[in-house]
Motif scaffolding. Structure first.
Motif, PDB file in Angstrom:
ATOM      1  N   ALA A 180      24.733  -3.154  45.976  1.00  0.00           N
ATOM      2  CA  ALA A 180      25.515  -2.302  45.069  1.00  0.00           C
ATOM      3  C   ALA A 180      26.872  -1.935  45.672  1.00  0.00           C
ATOM      4  O   ALA A 180      27.901  -1.969  44.991  1.00  0.00           O
ATOM      5  CB  ALA A 180      24.717  -1.039  44.738  1.00  0.00           C
ATOM      6  N   VAL A 181      26.865  -1.602  46.982  1.00  0.00           N
ATOM      7  CA  VAL A 181      28.119  -1.176  47.628  1.00  0.00           C
ATOM      8  C   VAL A 181      29.104  -2.338  47.713  1.00  0.00           C
ATOM      9  O   VAL A 181      30.283  -2.195  47.383  1.00  0.00           O
ATOM     10  CB  VAL A 181      27.831  -0.585  49.033  1.00  0.00           C
ATOM     11  CG1 VAL A 181      29.141  -0.309  49.776  1.00  0.00           C
ATOM     12  CG2 VAL A 181      27.015   0.690  48.922  1.00  0.00           C
ATOM     13  N   ALA A 214      30.576  -3.135  44.404  1.00  0.00           N
ATOM     14  CA  ALA A 214      31.614  -2.167  44.023  1.00  0.00           C
ATOM     15  C   ALA A 214      32.922  -2.452  44.763  1.00  0.00           C
ATOM     16  O   ALA A 214      34.007  -2.359  44.190  1.00  0.00           O
ATOM     17  CB  ALA A 214      31.129  -0.748  44.320  1.00  0.00           C
ATOM     18  N   LYS A 268      34.598  -5.452  43.250  1.00  0.00           N
ATOM     19  CA  LYS A 268      35.212  -5.092  41.962  1.00  0.00           C
ATOM     20  C   LYS A 268      36.582  -4.446  42.169  1.00  0.00           C
ATOM     21  O   LYS A 268      37.496  -4.615  41.364  1.00  0.00           O
ATOM     22  CB  LYS A 268      34.275  -4.122  41.240  1.00  0.00           C
ATOM     23  CG  LYS A 268      34.587  -3.945  39.773  1.00  0.00           C
ATOM     24  CD  LYS A 268      33.562  -3.037  39.125  1.00  0.00           C
ATOM     25  CE  LYS A 268      34.190  -2.282  37.969  1.00  0.00           C
ATOM     26  NZ  LYS A 268      33.548  -1.012  37.709  1.00  0.00           N
ATOM     27  N   MET A 296      34.120   4.772  44.554  1.00  0.00           N
ATOM     28  CA  MET A 296      33.042   4.588  45.533  1.00  0.00           C
ATOM     29  C   MET A 296      32.074   5.775  45.505  1.00  0.00           C
ATOM     30  O   MET A 296      30.861   5.589  45.627  1.00  0.00           O
ATOM     31  CB  MET A 296      33.621   4.389  46.943  1.00  0.00           C
ATOM     32  CG  MET A 296      34.410   3.097  47.135  1.00  0.00           C
ATOM     33  SD  MET A 296      33.558   1.597  46.552  1.00  0.00           S
ATOM     34  CE  MET A 296      32.209   1.484  47.708  1.00  0.00           C
ATOM     35  N   GLN A 319      31.404   7.529  42.961  1.00  0.00           N
ATOM     36  CA  GLN A 319      30.646   7.338  41.720  1.00  0.00           C
ATOM     37  C   GLN A 319      29.508   6.330  41.932  1.00  0.00           C
ATOM     38  O   GLN A 319      28.365   6.585  41.556  1.00  0.00           O
ATOM     39  CB  GLN A 319      31.629   6.860  40.629  1.00  0.00           C
ATOM     40  CG  GLN A 319      30.994   6.487  39.308  1.00  0.00           C
ATOM     41  CD  GLN A 319      30.340   7.691  38.635  1.00  0.00           C
ATOM     42  OE1 GLN A 319      30.768   8.822  38.828  1.00  0.00           O
ATOM     43  NE2 GLN A 319      29.282   7.444  37.877  1.00  0.00           N
ATOM     44  N   THR A 320      29.837   5.208  42.596  1.00  0.00           N
ATOM     45  CA  THR A 320      28.809   4.207  42.907  1.00  0.00           C
ATOM     46  C   THR A 320      27.696   4.858  43.730  1.00  0.00           C
ATOM     47  O   THR A 320      26.513   4.631  43.489  1.00  0.00           O
ATOM     48  CB  THR A 320      29.436   3.037  43.712  1.00  0.00           C
ATOM     49  OG1 THR A 320      30.484   2.488  42.935  1.00  0.00           O
ATOM     50  CG2 THR A 320      28.408   1.973  44.037  1.00  0.00           C
ATOM     51  N   GLU A 364      25.424   6.924  41.672  1.00  0.00           N
ATOM     52  CA  GLU A 364      24.581   6.089  40.802  1.00  0.00           C
ATOM     53  C   GLU A 364      23.353   5.542  41.533  1.00  0.00           C
ATOM     54  O   GLU A 364      22.277   5.435  40.958  1.00  0.00           O
ATOM     55  CB  GLU A 364      25.403   4.918  40.239  1.00  0.00           C
ATOM     56  CG  GLU A 364      26.305   5.328  39.069  1.00  0.00           C
ATOM     57  CD  GLU A 364      27.374   4.282  38.762  1.00  0.00           C
ATOM     58  OE1 GLU A 364      28.354   4.645  38.107  1.00  0.00           O
ATOM     59  OE2 GLU A 364      27.222   3.115  39.201  1.00  0.00           O
TER      60      GLU A 364
END
Lengths: 88, 447
Positions: free
Chosen positions: A18-19, A22, A25, A63, A65-66, A69
């Motif tokens: 996930a990190v 991100a 992205k 980051m 926000q990620t 989540e």
């Protein structure tokens, strides 16, 4: 701009995925990674290169926000502060 | 990438309250002196709102980018008593209001420099400013005031000491919280970034940035890992920790100066406590092996701490200045508040402690009935310690109207709570009433 991204939280499947997704992205290149379990807590540190056009505040917020989540704490700080503290 | 160093830095900030306590921009107002107070005031507004226009914005950006909290953004200015110019009746309250409005316009927390330096004698303007302090502090929110009444080279101006005893009473009679914004100094320094005593000395440049670091929690945590270590090892731990803390001050100050386009002046290596849990200087002393601050041994422990902080910090910074020492304000330090409330520390012990650290009797609430001459006596004692020991000392006491020992006053936030402390009930009025000056000590004649 080089930044240190720290990820701390309870270990589970998919944190690194996930990190790094991100970061990709945000068009951020990872230069170095260290990951360990410290006193039961998942701890990852990344040295990363932000593109020159990047908006630091927006990147930091994205980051964070990620992190929320996936249930970990993600902090971002420019790399110079860490060398400034420990080296002359 | 050294992960241990990164982890250590992050822990210092997130768990041990490491922060930059203040970025203080020093601004000279000497070029604002006009034909009359109104013209001077207009020039002051222009200069401050121009020079400090981006101070808060820059500090906030640094805080965000590097992840280190910058608690206060402040301004220090030329001692206002020097700005009277040709005006025979300078309106110092107007100048205080002007500073207050300028501080609000640029968004800084406090502005220091409603000050007079009278160790050698008072001009008419100095006297007018000192008499204006109660009204100035009552009619402003962010203005801080200080008066320097003595120095090692000049001796003590006892007329000014007597007057400031009365002024402290008058300030607190209007509103006790206002007395938090007034400091009476001996050997005041020109580049101090900490309030309420900051002013920008006349020998300083036009405009520069100063930083004040903090970090009692960091030192305390490091010491707690060495419960049985002998003193030399303790000193090493403090020095190494102070080095890291001071590096933050140097780094942040350089960044701020560069972005603001002004020179970087000094780092003030002070351990400044807050009432927050784990941000206490008194707790460091207790960690060194005292049941509570105030116990015999406290002065020795503080002397060691103060010296080791300087030795560790000086190497870390290009230029060190300001007060640079451990602060021992009573109301801003959780463990100090506890000891004072329990009667474990008294004014006399605090006075002894001020002989070995910066700065003085600080943030101490005393009974409202304390006579002005007794407060002047406290100022004289502190100033004498400073004069003889070649160090800065100060008095910031709060005589709380209608309250006495056993009660306390709440200030809120960073300023904490102050139990009213007992003051010796003897009478100093004859001594204070003598007037004149106490001459400089023999060791001031160095040339």
């Amino acid at each position: 701009m080089k930044v240190i991204v720290t990820v701390i939280g309870t270990d589970k499947v998919g944190i690194i995925a996930a990190v790094t997704a991100a970061l990709a992205k945000e068009d951020v290149n990872i230069l170095d990674v260290s990951q360990t379990i410290m006193q039961g807590a998942f701890t990852m540190m990344l040295l990363a290169q932000l593109p020159a056009t990047s908006d630091f505040a927006a990147f930091k917020a994205a980051m964070a926000q990620t992190g929320s989540e996936i249930g970990v704490t993600i902090q971002v700080a420019r790399q110079e502060i860490f060398t400034a503290m420990h080296q002359l | 990438m050294d992960t241990n160093q990164i982890k250590e830095t992050i822990e210092m900030i997130s768990e041990e309250n490491l922060d930059i306590r203040t970025i203080t921009m020093g601004i000279s107002l000497l070029d604002c002196i006009g034909e009359n107070t109104a013209a001077t005031a207009a020039a002051i507004t222009r200069k401050i709102t121009t020079k400090a226009a981006h101070l808060v914005e820059v500090a906030n950006a640094i805080e965000s980018e590097y992840g280190i909290p910058i608690v206060n953004k402040r301004i220090s200015v030329t001692p206002v008593a020097l700005l009277a110019g040709q005006d025979p009746h300078p309106d110092f309250v107007l100048l205080a209001k002007t500073l207050d409005e300028a501080a609000k316009a640029v968004g800084v927390d406090l502005i220091g420099g409603f000050s007079a330096l009278v160790e050698n004698g008072c001009t008419q303007a100095d006297l007018a400013l000192m008499h204006a302090i109660p009204e100035a502090l009552a009619s402003t929110e962010r203005v801080c005031s200080s008066v320097n009444v003595g120095s090692t080279r000049a001796g003590l101006n006892m007329d000014a000491v007597a007057l400031m005893g009365q002024v402290v009473k008058e300030v607190a009679a209007i509103k006790p919280e206002n007395a938090m914004k007034l400091v009476v100094f001996a050997n005041a320094v020109e580049d101090n970034p900490f309030m309420a005593g900051a002013f920008w000395g006349v020998s300083e440049g036009d405009c520069a940035v100063n930083t004040g670091v903090s970090g009692p929690g960091v030192v305390q945590r490091a010491l707690a890992q060495h419960p049985d270590a002998p003193f030399q090892e303790i000193c090493e731990v403090i020095k190494q920790t102070a080095f890291k803390v001071a590096r933050m001050g140097q780094f942040v100050g350089q960044q701020a100066a560069e972005r603001l386009g002004v020179p970087f002046n000094i780092v003030d290596l002070s351990l400044a406590p807050t009432p927050a849990e784990g941000d206490s200087v008194a707790q460091i002393l207790e960690t060194l092996g005292l049941s509570h601050v105030g116990t015999p041994g406290t002065t020795a422990a503080l002397a060691l701490l103060n010296d080791a902080v300087k030795k560790g910090g000086i190497m870390a910074c290009e230029r060190v200045g300001g007060l640079s020492g451990a602060f021992i304000p009573v109301s801003e330090d959780a463990n100090m508040i506890q000891a004072a409330a329990a009667g474990q520390i008294n004014l006399e012990k605090l006075e002894a402690m001020t002989a070995v650290c910066s700065v003085g009797l600080d943030m101490i609430a005393i009974p409202g009935a304390t006579p002005a001459t007794t407060i002047a006596g406290m100022i004289a004692d502190e100033a004498a310690i400073g004069m003889i020991n070649n160090k800065t000392t100060a008095v910031r006491v709060i005589p709380v109207p209608g309250k006495t020992v056993g009660e306390s006053i709440e200030f809120g936030g960073l300023f904490g709570r102050a139990p009213i402390m007992a003051v010796n009930d003897g009478d100093a009025s004859v001594l204070i009433g003598r007037g004149g000056r106490i001459p400089a000590p023999l060791h001031s004649f160095k040339n």
